[in-house]
Design an enzyme around this catalytic site. Structure first.
Site, short mmCIF file in Angstrom:
data_model
loop_
_atom_site.label_atom_id
_atom_site.label_comp_id
_atom_site.label_asym_id
_atom_site.label_seq_id
_atom_site.Cartn_x
_atom_site.Cartn_y
_atom_site.Cartn_z
N CYS A 84 -6.95 -4.52 -1.90
CA CYS A 84 -5.95 -4.25 -2.95
C CYS A 84 -5.22 -5.53 -3.34
CB CYS A 84 -5.01 -3.13 -2.51
SG CYS A 84 -4.07 -2.42 -3.89
N HIS A 195 -8.76 1.16 -1.36
CA HIS A 195 -8.28 1.16 0.02
C HIS A 195 -9.29 1.87 0.92
CE1 HIS A 195 -4.12 -0.32 -0.52
NE2 HIS A 195 -4.24 0.21 -1.72
N GLU A 197 -9.34 2.07 4.09
CA GLU A 197 -8.65 2.72 5.20
C GLU A 197 -8.06 4.08 4.81
OE1 GLU A 197 -5.32 0.76 3.02
OE2 GLU A 197 -7.45 0.34 3.40
#
Length: 223
Positions: A84, A195, A197
């Site tokens: 990001c 993202h 994660e």
């Protein structure tokens, strides 16, 4: 090197989703080292540069912690993943709230989604930030994409996007009114606007690939 023995340095500059990234690394069997000390980060096997927030604030935070030079070196010497804002910071400059110089590791700039273009095919007005699940369209074969389905959904949240000045580093794109750069790859460096994660099992697969990656793109080529 197996994920179980991999020490992953996560750059802490006082901003960003550090602990969600660290939690994902630990879940995958890696050892997460979250630090704002270059000496501690330099002792790790690979580096993740995460982030949310404003470009200019991030650069100021890196400079205040004397981390900008470390990032420049690490991004050229070991497996390195930008996420990001951590992806955007790698560019030459950003137009977020004025013009700001970036780390200059990848050629190009960071620009806002143009208001006049934010309209979906069905006529709906698209909102900024671009937030939610969107498809990642892979353009190259890369070790980090191993086992990640083409057009898989990843989680995005951003108001600005990267405009690379050379097509060779573009690894994937997504669509939000128009195609935009969603991933870049250059040697041992890989960066994502989304993202991983926060992207479920598919995102974990990509992160797991990073934990086992030696920084070599192998026989990477356009899809």
């Amino acid at each position: 090197m197996s994920a179980a023995t991999t020490h992953v340095g996560i750059i802490d500059y006082g901003m960003g989703n550090l602990y969600s990234v660290a939690k994902a690394v630990e879940y995958l069997g890696g050892k997460a080292i979250v630090s704002d000390q270059a000496s501690e980060l330099a002792a790790t096997d690979r580096i993740i540069f995460p982030g949310v927030g404003a470009f200019g604030d991030c650069m100021a935070a890196l400079e205040a912690r004397e981390l900008s030079d470390f990032v420049r070196v690490a991004a050229q010497t070991r497996p390195f993943l930008g996420i990001c804002l951590g992806m955007q910071m790698l560019m030459d400059c950003s137009m977020e709230h004025g013009e700001h110089a970036g780390l200059g590791l990848l050629p190009g700039r960071v620009i806002p989604f143009p208001e006049e273009a934010l309209q979906a095919a069905d006529g709906r007005r698209l909102k900024i930030p671009h937030m939610g699940w969107n498809e990642l369209h892979q353009l190259v074969e890369h070790p980090l994409f191993a086992g990640v389905p083409q057009n898989a959904y990843f989680y995005f949240v951003h108001s600005f996007y990267v405009e690379p000045s050379t097509p060779e580093i573009l690894a994937a794109f997504s669509d939000y009114a128009f195609p935009f750069c969603a991933a870049m790859a250059a040697d041992n460096l890989f960066a994502l606007q989304c993202h991983p994660e926060k992207s479920g099992t598919t995102g974990l697969r990509l992160l797991g690939n990073f934990l086992g990656w030696d920084g070599d793109r192998g026989e990477s080529c356009a899809i």
